[in-house]
Design a protein around this motif. Structure first.
Motif, PDB file in Angstrom:
ATOM      1  N   SER A  34       0.874  -1.355   0.047  1.00  0.00           N
ATOM      2  CA  SER A  34      -0.166   0.128  -0.075  1.00  0.00           C
ATOM      3  C   SER A  34       0.922   1.357   0.030  1.00  0.00           C
ATOM      4  O   SER A  34       1.682   1.440   0.796  1.00  0.00           O
ATOM      5  N   MET A 230      -1.471  10.967  -6.640  1.00  0.00           N
ATOM      6  CA  MET A 230      -2.748  10.812  -7.527  1.00  0.00           C
ATOM      7  C   MET A 230      -2.519  10.858  -8.868  1.00  0.00           C
ATOM      8  O   MET A 230      -3.169   9.866  -9.830  1.00  0.00           O
ATOM      9  N   GLU A 234      -3.703   7.026  -8.691  1.00  0.00           N
ATOM     10  CA  GLU A 234      -4.638   6.735  -7.664  1.00  0.00           C
ATOM     11  C   GLU A 234      -5.828   7.432  -7.741  1.00  0.00           C
ATOM     12  O   GLU A 234      -6.949   7.022  -7.567  1.00  0.00           O
ATOM     13  N   GLN A 235      -5.664   8.553  -8.607  1.00  0.00           N
ATOM     14  CA  GLN A 235      -6.963   9.403  -8.669  1.00  0.00           C
ATOM     15  C   GLN A 235      -7.778   8.765  -9.836  1.00  0.00           C
ATOM     16  O   GLN A 235      -9.066   8.742  -9.344  1.00  0.00           O
ATOM     17  N   ARG A 237      -7.884   5.474  -9.926  1.00  0.00           N
ATOM     18  CA  ARG A 237      -8.712   4.287  -9.373  1.00  0.00           C
ATOM     19  C   ARG A 237      -9.893   4.738  -8.510  1.00  0.00           C
ATOM     20  O   ARG A 237     -10.578   4.225  -8.520  1.00  0.00           O
ATOM     21  N   GLN A 238      -9.548   5.923  -7.646  1.00  0.00           N
ATOM     22  CA  GLN A 238     -10.688   6.571  -6.889  1.00  0.00           C
ATOM     23  C   GLN A 238     -11.920   6.845  -7.766  1.00  0.00           C
ATOM     24  O   GLN A 238     -13.059   6.739  -7.244  1.00  0.00           O
ATOM     25  N   THR A 240     -13.043   5.768 -10.569  1.00  0.00           N
ATOM     26  CA  THR A 240     -13.533   4.378 -11.006  1.00  0.00           C
ATOM     27  C   THR A 240     -14.533   3.889 -10.008  1.00  0.00           C
ATOM     28  O   THR A 240     -15.572   3.386 -10.445  1.00  0.00           O
ATOM     29  N   TYR A 241     -13.837   3.844  -8.692  1.00  0.00           N
ATOM     30  CA  TYR A 241     -14.605   3.251  -7.639  1.00  0.00           C
ATOM     31  C   TYR A 241     -15.801   4.185  -7.464  1.00  0.00           C
ATOM     32  O   TYR A 241     -16.810   3.595  -7.183  1.00  0.00           O
ATOM     33  N   TRP A 242     -15.820   5.415  -7.303  1.00  0.00           N
ATOM     34  CA  TRP A 242     -16.930   6.105  -6.921  1.00  0.00           C
ATOM     35  C   TRP A 242     -17.970   6.156  -8.126  1.00  0.00           C
ATOM     36  O   TRP A 242     -19.230   6.320  -7.921  1.00  0.00           O
ATOM     37  N   GLN A 245     -20.074   3.229  -7.569  1.00  0.00           N
ATOM     38  CA  GLN A 245     -20.709   3.254  -6.441  1.00  0.00           C
ATOM     39  C   GLN A 245     -22.012   4.098  -6.514  1.00  0.00           C
ATOM     40  O   GLN A 245     -23.182   3.700  -6.181  1.00  0.00           O
TER      41      GLN A 245
END
Length: 255
Positions: A34, A230, A234-235, A237-238, A240-242, A245
């Motif tokens: 991580s 980011m 990472e930006q 990835r986040q 895509t997650y939201w 959701q």
């Protein structure tokens, strides 16, 4: 992860070119490491402008929409009883500005690109002597001055972004007011500043040097670390997650 290994990985990541950081982060994720567990290296230059954190970028945008507003001002007021050493008070804030770079940071925009720039420590203590007012009216007058201080706009480009006012109600009764803009502080950091101020003032008032632990990084180091992370993927990835959701349909909420 051992501390030495974590520092080696963090410094290696910071030294890479942007496209290499993306590959580096991907390999870390594949190995189950991580990035959030890594320490933040001190990489921000003290003598050159550097990038903003995303929170600072939001604050800059909001300030441009309403430069006269006070919604993002963070105030703190302290009632000081007993003999006050004003010289030690000034020395304490000088030390805080030297210690915390964010307190003497300004922001400039050039061709649409915003940067934060470190300035030399400079803080003028504003003093109000209310002892000429009738005793029953002094506190009400002090409260009015506090409200005026909080409402006074900040200039994010030229600063300063920290104001300190001292109101004297009696020979041994003062009100100390700190007001900062949210682009350089938050509620949690205000607690840190007040605690460190208390230690610095106690030391300077007694003619000794305060022994505060050396800060390993400044906020500008965090801003660079956050952006590098980011931008390395990472930006995305986040996001895509939201998006997964929240979906594609967003009906108006019935409140």
């Amino acid at each position: 992860m051992e501390n030495a290994t974590a520092w080696r990985i963090a410094n290696r990541f910071a030294s890479l070119a942007p496209h290499q950081r993306r590959e580096f982060l991907q390999k870390m994720q594949e190995q189950g490491v991580s990035f959030g567990q890594l320490p933040i290296p001190a990489t921000a230059p003290a003598d050159a402008p550097c990038e903003l954190s995303y929170a600072q970028q939001r604050q800059w945008f909001l300030w441009q929409l309403d430069p006269e507003g006070a919604a993002y001002h963070i105030p703190a007021a302290l009632r000081l009883r007993g003999t006050l050493n004003v010289a030690a008070l000034q020395q304490s804030f000088d030390a805080l500005l030297e210690r915390h770079h964010s307190l003497r940071t300004g922001f400039t925009e050039d061709d649409g690109q915003v940067r934060q720039q470190l300035h030399a420590p400079a803080l003028r203590l504003t003093q109000h002597d209310l002892r000429e007012q009738p005793a029953p009216e002094r506190m009400a007058c002090a409260l009015r001055l506090v409200e005026q201080d909080i409402a006074q706009p900040f200039d994010l480009q030229h600063g300063p972004l920290l104001r300190v006012s001292l109101m004297q109600l009696d020979h041994d009764d003062h009100v100390l007011v700190l007001t900062l803009h949210h682009i350089v502080a938050d509620g949690w950091s205000m607690g840190v500043l007040i605690e460190e101020f208390s230690q610095l003032y106690a030391a300077h008032a007694q003619g000794r040097r305060a022994e505060l632990p050396v800060l390993p990084i400044q906020y500008a180091d965090y801003a660079l670390w956050q952006r590098r992370w980011m931008e390395a993927g990472e930006q995305a990835r986040q996001l895509t997650y939201w998006q997964a959701q929240l979906g594609d349909e967003h009906p108006v909420m019935a409140l």
